[in-house]
Enzyme design. Structure first.
Site, short mmCIF file in Angstrom:
data_model
loop_
_atom_site.label_atom_id
_atom_site.label_comp_id
_atom_site.label_asym_id
_atom_site.label_seq_id
_atom_site.Cartn_x
_atom_site.Cartn_y
_atom_site.Cartn_z
CD GLN A 140 0.72 -17.27 18.47
OE1 GLN A 140 0.40 -18.29 17.90
NE2 GLN A 140 1.14 -16.20 17.84
CG HIS B 185 5.51 -16.58 16.80
ND1 HIS B 185 6.11 -16.86 15.60
CD2 HIS B 185 4.46 -17.43 16.90
CE1 HIS B 185 5.45 -17.84 15.00
NE2 HIS B 185 4.46 -18.21 15.76
CD GLU C 106 -1.42 -14.54 13.17
OE1 GLU C 106 -0.62 -14.66 12.23
OE2 GLU C 106 -1.06 -14.30 14.34
CG HIS C 107 -2.76 -18.57 14.59
ND1 HIS C 107 -1.81 -17.59 14.88
CD2 HIS C 107 -2.35 -19.14 13.43
CE1 HIS C 107 -0.88 -17.59 13.95
NE2 HIS C 107 -1.19 -18.52 13.05
CG ASP D 130 2.38 -21.89 12.15
OD1 ASP D 130 1.46 -21.20 11.66
OD2 ASP D 130 2.85 -21.71 13.29
CG HIS E 64 -24.96 6.73 -20.67
ND1 HIS E 64 -24.11 7.79 -20.90
CD2 HIS E 64 -24.28 5.86 -19.85
CE1 HIS E 64 -22.97 7.58 -20.25
NE2 HIS E 64 -23.05 6.42 -19.61
#
Length: 427
Positions: free
Chosen positions: A258, A261, A324-325, A358, A417
């Site tokens: 991770q 990245h 996120e993960h 991924d 209406h």
């Protein structure tokens, strides 16, 4: 990595961890806004200027659109075995997203009326695929394939060129296999502006999707209103909930994976064992010097941490963070899973690293970051579709609800209406 006891954190500390990701984006708002205005006013000229400035690529207007020859050349440059790998990944993504695609028409009987929803694809979508020095064919697959499965008519891709003005051949092959209609040699903020406002070369789209750095994410947030976006997707992050039944070396390499990245990526471990946290830290120390992106990893790990507490505390930590993960590697993972409320993508067990999602399972890796998983889902076919309610009402059905509709109209003072109901009851 720093080891912190959960009892030393409060809810605001946890939210601040996620907010740091958001701050990376908010800091870019002012300069990004200026670039977007320039692209809106000056079109291709502005795009070419920023491409030269930020990507060091000097292009002509005719170079912005990737032609068929470049795609054919890409297939020649990519080995057959890798083309096969990309096709297999694409098929897995297509299979999973076909499974999650909503029905085009869903009707059911409600009180003698046929009510339901009609689901239709968007007409034009733009996908942003990061690039430049690196190749991200997986992002091309993850953004284009679900749009294709949804039935989007026009799918365009923007991806930054290298200094030589070329798109990485792997990315081009992936775009072609996924089914993109056009690819543009445009990256960064200028790409988002082009897709939102249109230029002499770029066709404007109804929605922009895809991951990017803090500048790209800020640009997506600013064009919202002119063009819809999927969600803010900034620096990537992972939270691993693990107990001492997990393999510390596997957990360590997942944290390093991770961290590689981006310097702003966030790699977090939550464990019920201080001793296990120390073991993971020791494994990280052994391995970090052997990684190709060592400097990036070290910067990321300075922002990361190990949190120690009981499993109930750790699930609370996860839910406040909205990662996120999320990896869950404990003796009873389903018990923990049932308590999880917010996560972009969840990976269960010691054989489910983030990397398998991924690239290979078919689930999407374009996911909300910075706590946005509390309100957003990962990218899927629904992001490329919209629904219209459908109401098939006969005389019998109208009779059952007419008094409700008529009286509500009278309460709101909308006489016509109410009369529109009455006239049908008089027939």
């Amino acid at each position: 990595m720093e080891i912190i006891d959960y009892s030393e954190l409060d809810v605001y500390d946890v939210r601040e961890i996620a907010r740091k990701q958001e701050e990376e984006v908010l800091d870019k708002i002012e300069p990004v806004s200026e670039i977007l205005e320039d692209v809106k006013d000056n079109g291709d000229l502005s795009v070419l200027r920023y491409t030269s400035r930020f990507d060091n690529a000097d292009l002509d207007q005719d170079d912005l659109l990737v032609d068929d020859y470049a795609v054919e050349r890409a297939y020649e440059l990519v080995p057959d075995k890798d083309i096969k790998t990309i096709r297999r990944a694409s098929e897995n993504i297509r299979r999973f997203h076909s499974y999650t695609k909503p029905d085009s028409l869903k009707l059911n009987d409600f009180n003698g009326m046929q009510l339901g929803v009609k689901t239709d694809p968007l007409e034009a979508v733009g996908a942003y695929v990061p690039g430049g020095k690196a190749a991200y064919p997986s992002s091309a697959l993850m953004t284009v394939v679900p749009a294709k499965v949804a039935g989007v008519e026009w799918i365009s891709v923007c991806t930054p060129p290298s200094q030589e003005g070329e798109i990485n051949p792997y990315t081009l092959v992936a775009c072609d296999i996924a089914g993109a209609d056009v690819v543009y040699r445009i990256g960064g903020v200028q790409a988002i502006g082009s897709l939102a406002f249109g230029t002499e070369t770029v066709v404007p789209v109804d929605k922009i999707v895809g991951p990017g750095n803090a500048y790209v994410t800020a640009a997506k947030m600013l064009v919202r209103g002119t063009t819809e976006i999927d969600f803010p997707a900034g620096p990537s992050e992972v939270l691993i909930i693990a107990d001492d039944s997990a393999n510390p070396k596997q957990i360590a390499i997942d944290l390093l994976a991770q961290a590689e990245h981006d310097p702003n990526s966030l790699a977090l471990l939550a464990t019920n064992s201080h001793e296990f946290g120390e073991k993971v830290n020791k494994e990280i120390g052994k391995m970090v010097g052997d990684r190709d992106r060592e400097e990036i990893i070290k910067k990321s790990l300075k922002k990361s941490m190990i949190v120690v507490g009981d499993l109930n505390d750790l699930t609370s930590f996860s839910n406040e963070l909205g990662p996120e993960h999320l990896e869950i590697v404990v003796e009873n993972p389903l018990k923990v899973l049932r308590e999880i409320k917010h996560a972009g993508a969840i990976f269960i067990g010691s054989y489910a690293p983030v990397a398998v999602g991924d690239y290979a399972t078919g689930c999407n890796h374009v996911l909300p970051t910075g706590g946005q998983a509390k309100v957003h889902s990962g990218l899927g076919t629904k992001d490329f579709m919209k629904t219209s309610s459908v109401q098939i009402v006969g005389r019998e059905g109208l009779n059952k609800v007419a008094d409700i509709a008529k009286r509500m109209a009278e309460i709101e003072g909308l006489e016509a209406h109410a009369y529109s109901i009455e006239t049908r009851l008089e027939d």
